[in-house]
Design a protein around this motif. Structure first.
Motif, PDB file in Angstrom:
ATOM      1  N   ASP A 264      43.349 -66.688  71.586  1.00 44.35           N
ATOM      2  CA  ASP A 264      44.150 -67.182  70.463  1.00 44.35           C
ATOM      3  C   ASP A 264      44.290 -68.698  70.425  1.00 44.35           C
ATOM      4  O   ASP A 264      44.836 -69.238  69.460  1.00 44.35           O
ATOM      5  N   LEU A 265      43.874 -69.370  71.482  1.00 44.53           N
ATOM      6  CA  LEU A 265      44.109 -70.823  71.555  1.00 44.53           C
ATOM      7  C   LEU A 265      42.832 -71.626  71.330  1.00 44.53           C
ATOM      8  O   LEU A 265      42.835 -72.855  71.480  1.00 44.53           O
ATOM      9  N   THR A 266      41.758 -70.961  70.951  1.00 37.82           N
ATOM     10  CA  THR A 266      40.446 -71.620  70.962  1.00 37.82           C
ATOM     11  C   THR A 266      40.122 -72.375  69.679  1.00 37.82           C
ATOM     12  O   THR A 266      40.672 -72.129  68.620  1.00 37.82           O
ATOM     13  N   GLN A 267      39.134 -73.278  69.836  1.00 42.65           N
ATOM     14  CA  GLN A 267      38.445 -73.831  68.670  1.00 42.65           C
ATOM     15  C   GLN A 267      37.134 -73.040  68.514  1.00 42.65           C
ATOM     16  O   GLN A 267      36.946 -72.009  69.202  1.00 42.65           O
ATOM     17  N   GLN A 268      36.235 -73.525  67.686  1.00 46.31           N
ATOM     18  CA  GLN A 268      35.066 -72.732  67.311  1.00 46.31           C
ATOM     19  C   GLN A 268      34.055 -72.484  68.429  1.00 46.31           C
ATOM     20  O   GLN A 268      33.229 -71.574  68.328  1.00 46.31           O
ATOM     21  N   HIS A 269      34.108 -73.287  69.524  1.00 40.98           N
ATOM     22  CA  HIS A 269      33.158 -73.077  70.624  1.00 40.98           C
ATOM     23  C   HIS A 269      33.763 -72.288  71.777  1.00 40.98           C
ATOM     24  O   HIS A 269      33.132 -72.110  72.820  1.00 40.98           O
ATOM     25  N   GLY A 270      35.018 -71.873  71.626  1.00 47.34           N
ATOM     26  CA  GLY A 270      35.642 -71.083  72.682  1.00 47.34           C
ATOM     27  C   GLY A 270      36.465 -71.890  73.676  1.00 47.34           C
ATOM     28  O   GLY A 270      37.070 -71.334  74.589  1.00 47.34           O
ATOM     29  N   TYR A 271      36.482 -73.213  73.524  1.00 39.68           N
ATOM     30  CA  TYR A 271      37.347 -74.050  74.357  1.00 39.68           C
ATOM     31  C   TYR A 271      38.769 -74.034  73.783  1.00 39.68           C
ATOM     32  O   TYR A 271      38.991 -73.589  72.663  1.00 39.68           O
ATOM     33  N   PHE A 272      39.726 -74.558  74.544  1.00 43.36           N
ATOM     34  CA  PHE A 272      41.061 -74.784  73.977  1.00 43.36           C
ATOM     35  C   PHE A 272      40.924 -75.713  72.755  1.00 43.36           C
ATOM     36  O   PHE A 272      40.234 -76.741  72.815  1.00 43.36           O
ATOM     37  N   HIS A 273      41.580 -75.394  71.665  1.00 45.08           N
ATOM     38  CA  HIS A 273      41.626 -76.245  70.478  1.00 45.08           C
ATOM     39  C   HIS A 273      42.412 -77.514  70.795  1.00 45.08           C
ATOM     40  O   HIS A 273      43.411 -77.465  71.520  1.00 45.08           O
ATOM     41  N   ALA A 274      41.968 -78.641  70.269  1.00 44.80           N
ATOM     42  CA  ALA A 274      42.667 -79.911  70.490  1.00 44.80           C
ATOM     43  C   ALA A 274      44.129 -79.833  70.042  1.00 44.80           C
ATOM     44  O   ALA A 274      44.989 -80.550  70.561  1.00 44.80           O
ATOM     45  N   GLY A 275      44.410 -78.960  69.070  1.00 41.11           N
ATOM     46  CA  GLY A 275      45.787 -78.810  68.609  1.00 41.11           C
ATOM     47  C   GLY A 275      46.700 -78.229  69.678  1.00 41.11           C
ATOM     48  O   GLY A 275      47.876 -78.599  69.776  1.00 41.11           O
ATOM     49  N   GLY A 276      46.169 -77.332  70.499  1.00 39.32           N
ATOM     50  CA  GLY A 276      46.958 -76.791  71.607  1.00 39.32           C
ATOM     51  C   GLY A 276      47.166 -77.842  72.682  1.00 39.32           C
ATOM     52  O   GLY A 276      48.266 -78.011  73.215  1.00 39.32           O
ATOM     53  N   THR A 277      46.076 -78.549  72.970  1.00 42.29           N
ATOM     54  CA  THR A 277      46.151 -79.661  73.921  1.00 42.29           C
ATOM     55  C   THR A 277      47.205 -80.669  73.473  1.00 42.29           C
ATOM     56  O   THR A 277      48.051 -81.112  74.258  1.00 42.29           O
ATOM     57  N   ALA A 278      47.158 -81.015  72.185  1.00 40.69           N
ATOM     58  CA  ALA A 278      48.104 -81.998  71.639  1.00 40.69           C
ATOM     59  C   ALA A 278      49.530 -81.456  71.670  1.00 40.69           C
ATOM     60  O   ALA A 278      50.481 -82.196  71.930  1.00 40.69           O
ATOM     61  N   SER A 279      49.683 -80.163  71.418  1.00 45.85           N
ATOM     62  CA  SER A 279      51.028 -79.575  71.367  1.00 45.85           C
ATOM     63  C   SER A 279      51.750 -79.696  72.707  1.00 45.85           C
ATOM     64  O   SER A 279      52.913 -80.108  72.764  1.00 45.85           O
ATOM     65  N   ILE A 280      51.050 -79.332  73.780  1.00 48.77           N
ATOM     66  CA  ILE A 280      51.739 -79.400  75.078  1.00 48.77           C
ATOM     67  C   ILE A 280      51.846 -80.849  75.574  1.00 48.77           C
ATOM     68  O   ILE A 280      52.809 -81.204  76.241  1.00 48.77           O
ATOM     69  N   ALA A 281      50.884 -81.675  75.215  1.00 47.10           N
ATOM     70  CA  ALA A 281      50.978 -83.095  75.589  1.00 47.10           C
ATOM     71  C   ALA A 281      52.173 -83.735  74.888  1.00 47.10           C
ATOM     72  O   ALA A 281      52.957 -84.473  75.505  1.00 47.10           O
ATOM     73  N   ASP A 282      52.334 -83.441  73.609  1.00 46.83           N
ATOM     74  CA  ASP A 282      53.453 -84.012  72.849  1.00 46.83           C
ATOM     75  C   ASP A 282      54.790 -83.544  73.421  1.00 46.83           C
ATOM     76  O   ASP A 282      55.723 -84.342  73.596  1.00 46.83           O
ATOM     77  N   SER A 283      54.896 -82.258  73.722  1.00 46.32           N
ATOM     78  CA  SER A 283      56.158 -81.756  74.278  1.00 46.32           C
ATOM     79  C   SER A 283      56.421 -82.323  75.672  1.00 46.32           C
ATOM     80  O   SER A 283      57.561 -82.678  76.001  1.00 46.32           O
ATOM     81  N   ALA A 284      55.388 -82.429  76.490  1.00 46.84           N
ATOM     82  CA  ALA A 284      55.572 -82.976  77.845  1.00 46.84           C
ATOM     83  C   ALA A 284      56.084 -84.410  77.773  1.00 46.84           C
ATOM     84  O   ALA A 284      57.023 -84.795  78.482  1.00 46.84           O
ATOM     85  N   GLY A 285      55.481 -85.210  76.906  1.00 45.55           N
ATOM     86  CA  GLY A 285      55.930 -86.592  76.754  1.00 45.55           C
ATOM     87  C   GLY A 285      57.345 -86.670  76.182  1.00 45.55           C
ATOM     88  O   GLY A 285      58.173 -87.452  76.653  1.00 45.55           O
ATOM     89  N   GLY A 286      57.609 -85.848  75.177  1.00 48.25           N
ATOM     90  CA  GLY A 286      58.935 -85.860  74.559  1.00 48.25           C
ATOM     91  C   GLY A 286      60.028 -85.544  75.573  1.00 48.25           C
ATOM     92  O   GLY A 286      61.049 -86.238  75.652  1.00 48.25           O
ATOM     93  N   TYR A 287      59.796 -84.538  76.395  1.00 46.57           N
ATOM     94  CA  TYR A 287      60.807 -84.166  77.381  1.00 46.57           C
ATOM     95  C   TYR A 287      60.867 -85.171  78.530  1.00 46.57           C
ATOM     96  O   TYR A 287      61.931 -85.396  79.106  1.00 46.57           O
ATOM     97  N   ALA A 288      59.739 -85.777  78.865  1.00 49.48           N
ATOM     98  CA  ALA A 288      59.772 -86.828  79.896  1.00 49.48           C
ATOM     99  C   ALA A 288      60.697 -87.961  79.454  1.00 49.48           C
ATOM    100  O   ALA A 288      61.533 -88.444  80.224  1.00 49.48           O
ATOM    101  N   GLY A 289      60.557 -88.359  78.192  1.00 49.92           N
ATOM    102  CA  GLY A 289      61.450 -89.395  77.666  1.00 49.92           C
ATOM    103  C   GLY A 289      62.894 -88.921  77.618  1.00 49.92           C
ATOM    104  O   GLY A 289      63.825 -89.678  77.942  1.00 49.92           O
ATOM    105  N   PHE A 290      63.045 -87.680  77.221  1.00 54.70           N
ATOM    106  CA  PHE A 290      64.382 -87.087  77.041  1.00 54.70           C
ATOM    107  C   PHE A 290      65.172 -87.075  78.358  1.00 54.70           C
ATOM    108  O   PHE A 290      66.396 -87.214  78.353  1.00 54.70           O
ATOM    109  N   THR A 291      64.491 -86.929  79.478  1.00 60.50           N
ATOM    110  CA  THR A 291      65.193 -86.928  80.778  1.00 60.50           C
ATOM    111  C   THR A 291      65.945 -88.233  81.033  1.00 60.50           C
ATOM    112  O   THR A 291      66.876 -88.260  81.830  1.00 60.50           O
ATOM    113  N   LEU A 292      65.511 -89.302  80.371  1.00 56.20           N
ATOM    114  CA  LEU A 292      66.119 -90.617  80.609  1.00 56.20           C
ATOM    115  C   LEU A 292      67.080 -91.031  79.504  1.00 56.20           C
ATOM    116  O   LEU A 292      67.603 -92.150  79.511  1.00 56.20           O
ATOM    117  N   MET A 293      67.299 -90.129  78.529  1.00 50.52           N
ATOM    118  CA  MET A 293      68.166 -90.477  77.391  1.00 50.52           C
ATOM    119  C   MET A 293      69.571 -89.907  77.595  1.00 50.52           C
ATOM    120  O   MET A 293      69.759 -88.945  78.333  1.00 50.52           O
TER     121      MET A 293
END
Lengths: 150, 150, 150, 150
Positions: free
Chosen positions: B51-80
């Motif tokens: 369910d997470l793939t792009q057309q070649h069967g790898y992880f879709h960049a959108g999934g990669t971006a989703s967890i990267a964005d959340s990881a960064g957001g929460y990393a910042g949030f720990t200091l707010m």
């Protein structure tokens, strides 16, 4: 030079994009739909569901990015040779308004086509009956890989 | 100055992040898990599924971006501050290797904390028993919104 | 795999970079100096002068970007074939602290070398006798053009 | 909503921008000229000189970035309060064609104005008597700092 977004695609090119889109498991998981594909211009829609939210109930930036990335990738792909494949090199997205609405609409538009690299502008709108708000804008670099299945 | 990633979070801060993460419908739809949260450093894992793939069967960049964005957001949030909220202003991601493996692991690390703006480095690895490949690297700008529920 | 920044360059490679740098009219106009070149890692220094300022008297982001772009470009170039040339595809820079000091020091470091595309991390510091402040961080995508003079 | 680029600026706002531009030592070193300033839209020109080149004799990306950054910064500044100041948070630039011509022309255009953050689109053209080529496109995030001299 070709006017981006004004030319209908030949049926074979349209089929190639629909087939590739259908193989993107993530688009199906998110519930995204390929709304339009012209030469150098592709639109993808993503109807709202609670499964797509961030912590405040808006669309998560990851969903926004997912359909923006696919829209840009396919916009570039419409201008690439039939036996080639497209990969995203990088993209950048500014999230300029809360991503809300009945659905998101992402447009990828080729700014600079190229034999190896293609650059696209990415834009996402949040659409509701009475309003259409620009929620994200971005830039994307694609690479055309020769002789690899789409 | 505080050393990013070396300090354990107080339980209240950890709870605040777990609660917020649990409200992100998209993380649950994707199957992402909050793996670690320290001061200025958050890691999210995303196990592979078709369910997470792009057309070649790898992880879709959108999934990669989703967890990267959340990881960064929460990393910042720990200091707010405790009564503040975090929003992504923009992020940029370079996709440097095919995103494959048993799971992806995204790390957000605060490079520059600030009262209003925080900048994070984002990195994603594709992890399999015998290898760990750097699949994406990026930068993210966050804004701290005062007095808004997390 | 080669450890980035740990290997000295052969004299021919060093000469190739020094010659190319000397042909960059802008580096000379700004007063920038090639400080170090190792395999995959290049450092450029830019001494302060009022000619380099923005409206508040700090280094202008354009100067910061200029030396960061050249540092990354040459870092990538150290790993490319002798008969090739390097061009910047795109870069992104976060300006995280006021750019001040006796000089700026920009480092380009190859994160992902490739036959066609290379990705570099860019960092710039403002250096004064008593302090060294991280003023900018960025990412850059380079393309290697075969058979074109450097 | 105001139409970006269609409104003339009051004389006081125009003076504020010209004064600020005149204090940017780098613009003067490069030889850049403030060509036009309307509400949310600013154009800067940079005539060619060998001092501005990269190793192949084209305009260096640093010069392109310098005028693009200033154009965007001032475009945002036209919409900010009189007692505020503008700083660049980050920008990203895609270099899509060789930067050549009699002069470069950079346009900054506000896409999303805001009380704290403003997002601009950056575009640069290479202009010669017979042609006008799009050489770079980018996005920029600005922050408005209250109560600081311009």
């Amino acid at each position: 030079m070709m006017e981006i977004g004004s030319s209908d695609l030949p049926q074979a090119a349209l089929d190639r994009i629909r087939d590739s889109f259908a193989r993107q498991g993530l688009m199906s998981l998110l519930g995204a739909e390929l709304a339009e594909a012209k030469a150098g211009l592709v639109t993808i829609r993503l109807p709202f569901k609670p499964d797509l939210t961030q912590q405040h109930g808006y669309f998560h930036a990851g969903g926004t990015a997912s359909i923006a990335d696919s829209a840009g990738g396919y916009a570039g792909f419409t201008l690439m040779p039939g036996d080639s494949s497209v990969l995203t090199v990088e993209f950048k997205l500014n999230l300029i308004n809360p991503a809300q609405g009945d659905f998101l609409e992402a447009t990828g538009r080729v700014i600079k086509p190229g034999r190896t690299l293609t650059v696209c502008q990415l834009d996402v709108w949040g659409v509701a009956p009475a309003r259409r708000v620009h929620v994200a804008t971005g830039l994307q670099t694609l690479i055309c890989v020769q002789g690899k299945p789409a």
